[in-house]
Design a protein around this motif. Structure first.
Motif, PDB file in Angstrom:
ATOM      1  N   ASP A 202       0.851  -1.205   0.000  1.00  6.13           N
ATOM      2  CA  ASP A 202       0.000   0.000   0.000  1.00  6.13           C
ATOM      3  C   ASP A 202       0.879   1.246   0.000  1.00  6.13           C
ATOM      4  O   ASP A 202       0.570   2.253  -0.644  1.00  6.13           O
ATOM      5  N   GLY A 279       3.952   2.156   4.721  1.00  6.29           N
ATOM      6  CA  GLY A 279       2.718   1.398   4.463  1.00  6.29           C
ATOM      7  C   GLY A 279       2.445   0.413   5.591  1.00  6.29           C
ATOM      8  O   GLY A 279       1.320   0.272   6.078  1.00  6.29           O
ATOM      9  N   GLN A 283      -0.659   0.463   8.323  1.00  2.59           N
ATOM     10  CA  GLN A 283      -1.514  -0.709   8.569  1.00  2.59           C
ATOM     11  C   GLN A 283      -1.521  -1.092  10.044  1.00  2.59           C
ATOM     12  O   GLN A 283      -2.559  -1.349  10.635  1.00  2.59           O
TER      13      GLN A 283
END
Ligand code: LEU
Length: 493
Positions: A202, A279, A283
């Motif tokens: 991501d 990323g 998360q």
């Protein structure tokens, strides 16, 4: 006295790559990309790399190789009235040298903290309040010397000094042969772990996802061009000095392409590394990525430590990251100081040992201004003017002198004669038309914006003194040196 030479082609390339790859790649590039539209930044960045970075590198390697001198001597051989440009570039290098080392000093401290993550959980407060001890200082009210910053900076100076003092082959080349393979190993070690972390992809999507609304923004283009010159170490005396030590039989075109491509490949790798970690962090904390990133200086010293806290085996990955930052920074710092030392040796006929001692000794003392409470602010303000005003001006003038007076066609035929593969007419188009036009627009916009809006909310008096005043002083002193220099100073020592 015969000019020193690199011991091998690999030695030169490692040194040039060592100069190019630095804090600019690991710490500056990712946040530049982030702030300027993520994937959309890559278009101006790649454009600047191909049309300005590569031609510029070929041009500087040719100048150093052909004219056999550090920047002032090289430009004085182009025309006696251009020596000042060489000194202006040496002054840019000198100023970068004294603040760049501060960031290396921070990285050395953070390397120490990374083993136990002694920066705690509030990494923002740790960096600004506990480590930098930034109070209500300003760039001109610096507070007192902070020994815990000064000592790691002194360590960095000692390493740089040892390399410069020991000479091109015995010092700089040897250091590069150790540092560059080590750096690549560190980064490979980090990246193979990072990209497999949950959420890393991501982060990469975020970095590479283009935001096309920014593509017409002049600031994005300015950032891309500024980043290319800074990251490639061109336009401020470094690559001219390094290539002045090339043996006669050298392949300029190939060396230049390799240096630029390895550097930009490394930047993108560092981007992947950092955004992979971000990323993962987003998360873990179940927050959008934009909320976990703090831009600018904070990226490496606030956000990354916070991310390291969350990593598996932080006591391994943390030291790997900060050691990479230190090594990348040191090999660049060596090159900045060599650009200055080499110019002094040319001009004053001093021995390398004497020049290295005076240059590094003075540099060390001056750099202590950045080890104070307000050091960060001083650094921020000076860095802005050096990169956005002085460096872009220097690059534009260099292009005009070499492209139009010295003749880009001559550079091209010179380098084509000695290189394995030849470069085409595109080189001249870039040097004479495209890059100067782009730079003129970017520099013009920067000057007008900075003049009207100032920068970073600093007081007008600070901007006048440490920004405009500093750049003007560099120019005036460079011109005075030029006016007082006698033609025989330009002869080969
Ligand atoms: N090219 C280096 C870097 O990207 C900087 C330069 C000042 C030597 O960090």
């Amino acid at each position: 006295m015969k000019r020193e030479q690199w011991g091998s082609r690999a030695g030169f390339i490692l040194a040039a790559v060592g100069s190019a790859i630095g804090l600019g790649n690991i710490w500056r590039f990712p946040y530049m990309a982030y702030e300027n539209g993520g994937g959309a930044f890559f278009i101006p960045y790649l454009f600047a790399m191909l049309t300005a970075g590569i031609p510029f590198m070929i041009m500087e390697f040719s100048l150093g190789h052909k004219l056999r001198g550090a920047a002032p001597r090289a430009f004085s051989k182009v025309g006696i009235k251009f020596e000042w440009l060489g000194w202006f570039q040496v002054f840019i290098a000198t100023i970068i040298a004294v603040y760049y080392v501060a960031v290396i000093g921070w990285a050395i401290s953070y390397l120490g903290h990374s083993f136990t993550q002694s920066w705690g959980t509030d990494t923002n407060a740790f960096f600004f309040s506990e480590y930098l001890k930034l109070g209500d200082n300003t760039p001109t009210q610096l507070g007192s010397l902070q020994f815990h910053i000064a000592i790691p900076m002194a360590i960095a100076w000692a390493i740089t000094f040892a390399a410069i003092f020991s000479g091109v082959k015995g010092g700089i080349e040897r250091a590069s042969k150790i540092m560059m393979p080590l750096l690549f190993l560190l980064v490979i070690g980090l990246i193979t772990r990072i990209v497999f972390l949950p959420g890393a992809m991501d982060g990469l999507n975020y970095l590479f996802q283009p935001d096309f609304s920014k593509i017409l923004d002049a600031k994005v283009w300015s950032a891309a061009y500024g980043q290319i010159f800074f990251t490639l170490s061109v336009g401020f005396a470094i690559m001219i000095a390094y290539s002045s030590y090339l043996p006669e039989k050298s392949d300029i075109n190939n060396n230049a392409f390799m240096t630029v491509l390895i550097n930009c490949g490394f930047s993108i790798t560092a981007g992947i590394l950092i955004f992979g970690v971000l990323g993962y962090m987003a998360q873990e904390q179940a927050k959008p990525l934009t909320e976990v990133v703090s831009a600018g200086v904070g990226l490496a010293f606030v956000t990354i430590p916070a991310a390291i806290n969350l990593l598996p085996a932080p006591y391994i990955l943390g030291p790997l990251f900060f050691l990479a930052l230190v090594v990348a920074g040191l090999s660049s710092h060596i090159s900045i100081l060599e650009a200055v030392t080499s110019a002094i040796i040319d001009k004053l006929n001093w021995s390398r040992k004497k020049a290295a001692s005076v240059v590094c000794g003075t540099g060390f003392v001056v750099s202590m201004a950045f080890a104070t409470n307000g050091g960060l602010l001083l650094l921020d303000l000076i860095d802005y003017f050096i990169n956005n005003v002085a460096l872009l001006t220097s690059c534009l003038i260099e292009l005009l002198i070499i492209g139009w007076l010295f003749k880009a066609a001559d550079v091209r035929s010179y380098t084509n004669k000695i290189s394995e593969f030849t470069i085409g007419k595109w080189f001249e188009i870039c040097i004479r038309f495209l890059s100067p036009a782009m730079l003129a627009v970017i520099l013009g916009t920067n000057l007008v914006n900075t003049f009207n809006d100032g920068y970073g909310g600093y007081a007008m008096s600070d901007l006048m003194l440490l920004g405009w005043g500093l750049v003007a002083a560099m120019f005036v002193v460079a011109v005075i040196i030029n006016l007082t220099s006698k033609p025989q100073t330009h002869q080969e020592a």
